[in-house]
Scaffold this motif. Structure first.
Motif, PDB file in Angstrom:
ATOM      1  N   ALA A   1     -29.489 -43.427 -84.625  1.00  0.00           N
ATOM      2  CA  ALA A   1     -28.600 -44.181 -85.511  1.00  0.00           C
ATOM      3  C   ALA A   1     -27.824 -43.190 -86.354  1.00  0.00           C
ATOM      4  O   ALA A   1     -28.404 -42.256 -86.913  1.00  0.00           O
ATOM      5  CB  ALA A   1     -29.389 -45.127 -86.409  1.00  0.00           C
ATOM      6  N   SER A   2     -26.501 -43.378 -86.429  1.00  0.00           N
ATOM      7  CA  SER A   2     -25.662 -42.519 -87.259  1.00  0.00           C
ATOM      8  C   SER A   2     -24.819 -43.399 -88.173  1.00  0.00           C
ATOM      9  O   SER A   2     -24.106 -44.301 -87.713  1.00  0.00           O
ATOM     10  CB  SER A   2     -24.770 -41.628 -86.399  1.00  0.00           C
ATOM     11  N   PRO A  17     -18.461 -43.941 -85.110  1.00  0.00           N
ATOM     12  CA  PRO A  17     -18.697 -42.919 -84.081  1.00  0.00           C
ATOM     13  C   PRO A  17     -18.874 -43.553 -82.698  1.00  0.00           C
ATOM     14  O   PRO A  17     -19.143 -44.751 -82.561  1.00  0.00           O
ATOM     15  CB  PRO A  17     -19.991 -42.243 -84.539  1.00  0.00           C
ATOM     16  N   THR A  18     -18.760 -42.717 -81.668  1.00  0.00           N
ATOM     17  CA  THR A  18     -19.048 -43.152 -80.300  1.00  0.00           C
ATOM     18  C   THR A  18     -20.372 -42.543 -79.851  1.00  0.00           C
ATOM     19  O   THR A  18     -20.827 -41.528 -80.390  1.00  0.00           O
ATOM     20  CB  THR A  18     -17.924 -42.743 -79.336  1.00  0.00           C
ATOM     21  N   ALA A  19     -20.997 -43.169 -78.859  1.00  0.00           N
ATOM     22  CA  ALA A  19     -22.336 -42.759 -78.421  1.00  0.00           C
ATOM     23  C   ALA A  19     -22.327 -41.344 -77.862  1.00  0.00           C
ATOM     24  O   ALA A  19     -21.355 -40.881 -77.266  1.00  0.00           O
ATOM     25  CB  ALA A  19     -22.866 -43.733 -77.378  1.00  0.00           C
ATOM     26  N   GLY A  20     -23.446 -40.667 -78.044  1.00  0.00           N
ATOM     27  CA  GLY A  20     -23.614 -39.307 -77.538  1.00  0.00           C
ATOM     28  C   GLY A  20     -23.777 -39.277 -76.030  1.00  0.00           C
ATOM     29  O   GLY A  20     -23.985 -40.309 -75.375  1.00  0.00           O
ATOM     30  N   THR A  21     -23.694 -38.088 -75.474  1.00  0.00           N
ATOM     31  CA  THR A  21     -23.851 -37.897 -74.038  1.00  0.00           C
ATOM     32  C   THR A  21     -25.205 -38.419 -73.570  1.00  0.00           C
ATOM     33  O   THR A  21     -26.247 -38.108 -74.159  1.00  0.00           O
ATOM     34  CB  THR A  21     -23.723 -36.401 -73.690  1.00  0.00           C
ATOM     35  N   PHE A  73     -26.390 -41.293 -73.910  1.00  0.00           N
ATOM     36  CA  PHE A  73     -26.870 -42.400 -74.733  1.00  0.00           C
ATOM     37  C   PHE A  73     -26.053 -43.656 -74.442  1.00  0.00           C
ATOM     38  O   PHE A  73     -24.878 -43.576 -74.082  1.00  0.00           O
ATOM     39  CB  PHE A  73     -26.756 -42.073 -76.222  1.00  0.00           C
ATOM     40  N   THR A  74     -26.674 -44.816 -74.651  1.00  0.00           N
ATOM     41  CA  THR A  74     -25.992 -46.105 -74.547  1.00  0.00           C
ATOM     42  C   THR A  74     -25.812 -46.682 -75.942  1.00  0.00           C
ATOM     43  O   THR A  74     -26.787 -46.806 -76.698  1.00  0.00           O
ATOM     44  CB  THR A  74     -26.806 -47.089 -73.693  1.00  0.00           C
ATOM     45  N   ALA A  75     -24.570 -47.009 -76.311  1.00  0.00           N
ATOM     46  CA  ALA A  75     -24.302 -47.617 -77.612  1.00  0.00           C
ATOM     47  C   ALA A  75     -24.946 -48.999 -77.666  1.00  0.00           C
ATOM     48  O   ALA A  75     -24.857 -49.774 -76.711  1.00  0.00           O
ATOM     49  CB  ALA A  75     -22.809 -47.709 -77.851  1.00  0.00           C
ATOM     50  N   SER A  83     -25.703 -47.471 -83.515  1.00  0.00           N
ATOM     51  CA  SER A  83     -27.040 -47.203 -83.001  1.00  0.00           C
ATOM     52  C   SER A  83     -26.952 -47.042 -81.497  1.00  0.00           C
ATOM     53  O   SER A  83     -26.055 -47.590 -80.840  1.00  0.00           O
ATOM     54  CB  SER A  83     -28.034 -48.309 -83.380  1.00  0.00           C
ATOM     55  N   GLU A  84     -27.879 -46.286 -80.930  1.00  0.00           N
ATOM     56  CA  GLU A  84     -27.841 -45.946 -79.509  1.00  0.00           C
ATOM     57  C   GLU A  84     -29.262 -45.707 -79.015  1.00  0.00           C
ATOM     58  O   GLU A  84     -30.207 -45.607 -79.808  1.00  0.00           O
ATOM     59  CB  GLU A  84     -26.998 -44.676 -79.304  1.00  0.00           C
ATOM     60  N   SER A  85     -29.402 -45.632 -77.700  1.00  0.00           N
ATOM     61  CA  SER A  85     -30.719 -45.339 -77.132  1.00  0.00           C
ATOM     62  C   SER A  85     -30.566 -44.664 -75.784  1.00  0.00           C
ATOM     63  O   SER A  85     -29.511 -44.736 -75.137  1.00  0.00           O
ATOM     64  CB  SER A  85     -31.553 -46.615 -76.984  1.00  0.00           C
TER      65      SER A  85
END
Length: 298
Positions: free
Chosen positions: A174-175, A185-189, A191-193, A208-210
């Motif tokens: 979570a950012s 922000p957009t999800a990291g490499t 990761f799924t938003a 948030s992402e996972s």
């Protein structure tokens, strides 16, 4: 579950078997954006479906100021939460972040998660994920970071790393973007938003992402900022998978990782989570010289 130890060698005393299952993202939700209106708590919107008994809940919150703490988390099913972070401080923007989790929950309908603060605060936001397939005591590790102007480079926003000691971990990220720019922000490499603040212009934004991490080692939750002047409070929590039965295998815990041992003729030591083909009947092998092990779980 019984633990057997030997100083020089290990002998299998039963034929029971085990392997690591996989974690999964079940569902998630977030709160509304509160703006400057102050209160002593923040609650997510109702989850889309009933939560399942045995799941894990991971949640993160952000709020205005740098003195109030996240004192506790609660939910509508009465589960017990551990506060992982009570106050990660961004003194530049006067904003804080925190996180909590509950393992092996009692499920329920109309499910929400609430973060409770030590004082009345504004600019609040919250996200929560339901995690399936996690162990009863699933918490693996945590990490957090606060960054001012990390830039717009891919994955430049990071939680910093924590160490995963087995495969199949659920990684919750979570950012909270708190500069007031209105950029999410957009999800990291890889990761799924999952959840993001809607219409957060001039207010607190979040994502948030996972991901399910297949390896072991040091890993971070990352996101990518939209604006060069965006600032972030970023949180990671990781949760280990449950153990399930696989014929012909045994699970070894050595204090730092989980591994599977194949009982067949090859007698290979397998990486955790790689035991899908671990079957067969040969004699249970022994391995002299493996010292310092926590134990064999049979």
């Amino acid at each position: 579950m019984t633990v057997f130890r030997s100083l020089a060698l290990v002998i299998f005393l039963s034929a029971s078997t085990a392997a690591l299952a996989a974690t999964s993202h079940v569902q998630s939700n977030d709160s509304d954006n509160t703006g400057a209106t102050a209160a002593t708590s923040i609650t997510t919107k109702v989850f889309g479906a009933s939560t399942t008994t045995g799941s894990t809940i991971a949640a993160a919150m952000s709020w205005a100021g740098t003195t109030a703490n996240l004192d506790s988390c609660t939910d509508t099913a009465g589960n017990t939460y551990t506060v992982a972070y009570s106050g990660i401080r961004d003194t530049t923007n006067s904003q804080s972040g925190g996180a909590c989790y509950a393992m092996n929950i009692t499920g329920g309908s109309s499910f929400t998660v609430t973060g409770n603060f030590s004082a009345s605060v504004g600019f609040r936001g919250a996200v929560a994920h339901e995690i399936g397939g996690a162990a009863v005591s699933s918490f693996q590790c945590q990490a957090s970071n606060q960054q001012i102007n990390p830039g717009t480079g891919t994955d430049a926003v990071t939680s910093t790393t924590c160490n995963f000691t087995g495969a199949g971990n659920y990684v919750f990220g979570a950012s909270f973007q708190d500069s007031g720019s209105g950029n999410t922000p957009t999800a990291g490499t890889n990761f799924t938003a999952r959840e993001s603040a809607n219409a957060c212009g001039g207010d607190l934004c979040w994502l948030s992402e996972s991901r399910i991490e297949s390896g072991t080692g040091n890993f971070a939750a990352t996101v990518t900022n939209v604006g060069a002047s965006d600032d972030n409070i970023t949180i990671l929590m990781a949760f280990a998978p449950a153990v399930t039965a696989i014929a012909g295998c045994r699970l070894l815990q050595d204090g730092t990782s989980f591994r599977l041992l194949q009982d067949g003729t090859s007698k290979r030591l397998l990486q955790a989570g790689a035991g899908a083909g671990c079957a067969g009947g040969g004699p249970a092998p022994t391995y002299p010289g493996w010292y310092g092990q926590t134990g064999w779980y049979n």
